[in-house]
Scaffold this motif. Structure first.
Motif, PDB file in Angstrom:
ATOM      1  N   PRO A 120       0.837  -1.200   0.000  1.00 28.49           N
ATOM      2  CA  PRO A 120       0.000   0.000   0.000  1.00 28.49           C
ATOM      3  C   PRO A 120       0.867   1.244   0.000  1.00 28.49           C
ATOM      4  N   SER A 121       0.400   2.255  -0.701  1.00 26.50           N
ATOM      5  CA  SER A 121       1.155   3.502  -0.731  1.00 26.50           C
ATOM      6  C   SER A 121       0.932   4.228   0.591  1.00 26.50           C
ATOM      7  N   PRO A 122       1.973   4.871   1.103  1.00 27.87           N
ATOM      8  CA  PRO A 122       1.831   5.537   2.398  1.00 27.87           C
ATOM      9  C   PRO A 122       0.856   6.710   2.292  1.00 27.87           C
ATOM     10  N   ASP A 123       0.215   7.014   3.419  1.00 27.69           N
ATOM     11  CA  ASP A 123      -0.717   8.137   3.460  1.00 27.69           C
ATOM     12  C   ASP A 123       0.014   9.474   3.466  1.00 27.69           C
ATOM     13  N   PHE A 124       1.301   9.417   3.724  1.00 26.56           N
ATOM     14  CA  PHE A 124       2.083  10.645   3.777  1.00 26.56           C
ATOM     15  C   PHE A 124       3.478  10.372   3.253  1.00 26.56           C
ATOM     16  N   GLU A 125       4.180  11.409   2.947  1.00 30.91           N
ATOM     17  CA  GLU A 125       5.567  11.301   2.500  1.00 30.91           C
ATOM     18  C   GLU A 125       6.426  12.017   3.531  1.00 30.91           C
TER      19      GLU A 125
END
Length: 186
Positions: A120-125
């Motif tokens: 899953p892609s992170p909710d934040f960078e």
């Protein structure tokens, strides 16, 4: 003439049909998470609890007697009081497959490989280094706990960037505890 048995194929197919296998050999059990719990019919066992089978891999154990096995073929052998080879044949017949090696087209795997899932892609960078404006807003107190009696900043390699702050609250009454530690990661 003895024929070699495809234990792997039979076990793979048995795992794919684990509910019907267990309901046939061990009726009356129930699912508890990833386990099938049932009274052991091989011994005097008045209620379920100490005999369970893992529904994901077929590993089983009777914790009262320490009888155990690593797959569903071993379970059938244990329940039928037979050897693994005979249990492999019996389970193969139950599943409607020929348990002999070479009886199947091995160009296709016996079980399909699991689908490859993207992480899953992170909710934040995360932003590195932490901007100076963010460091100024690093909390020095926590609502409901007040100001900490002490705090420790864990710094990055440059000796300036705060990576983690641990705060100690001695007079806090959260959950009736006299001391609370809180970590804030940046």
């Amino acid at each position: 003439m003895n024929q070699k048995l495809d234990f792997r194929l039979v076990n793979d197919r048995a795992l794919q049909s684990i509910d019907s296998v267990l309901n046939s050999w061990l009726p009356g059990g129930k699912r508890q998470g990833s386990e099938y719990v049932v009274a052991n019919p091989v011994r005097t066992d008045s209620r379920p609890g100490s005999f369970s089978i893992n529904l994901n891999n077929g590993v089983w154990c009777d914790f009262a007697t320490n009888d155990k096995g690593g797959d569903l073929i071993a379970l059938v052998a244990y329940l039928d009081r037979t050897k693994n080879g005979e249990a492999c044949k019996t389970l193969g017949q139950f599943l409607g497959i020929d348990s002999a090696i070479g009886a199947h087209d091995h160009t296709q795997p016996s079980t399909p490989p699991p689908p490859k899932l993207k992480p899953p892609s992170p909710d934040f960078e995360p932003v590195r280094p932490v901007p100076a404006s963010a460091l100024k807003s690093c909390p020095t107190s926590i609502r409901n706990l007040g100001k900490p009696s002490m705090y420790w900043d864990y710094l990055g390699e440059d000796g300036k960037e705060i990576l983690l702050r641990v705060m100690r609250f001695d007079n806090a009454t959260a959950n009736g505890r006299p001391k609370v530690l809180i970590c804030i990661q940046y």
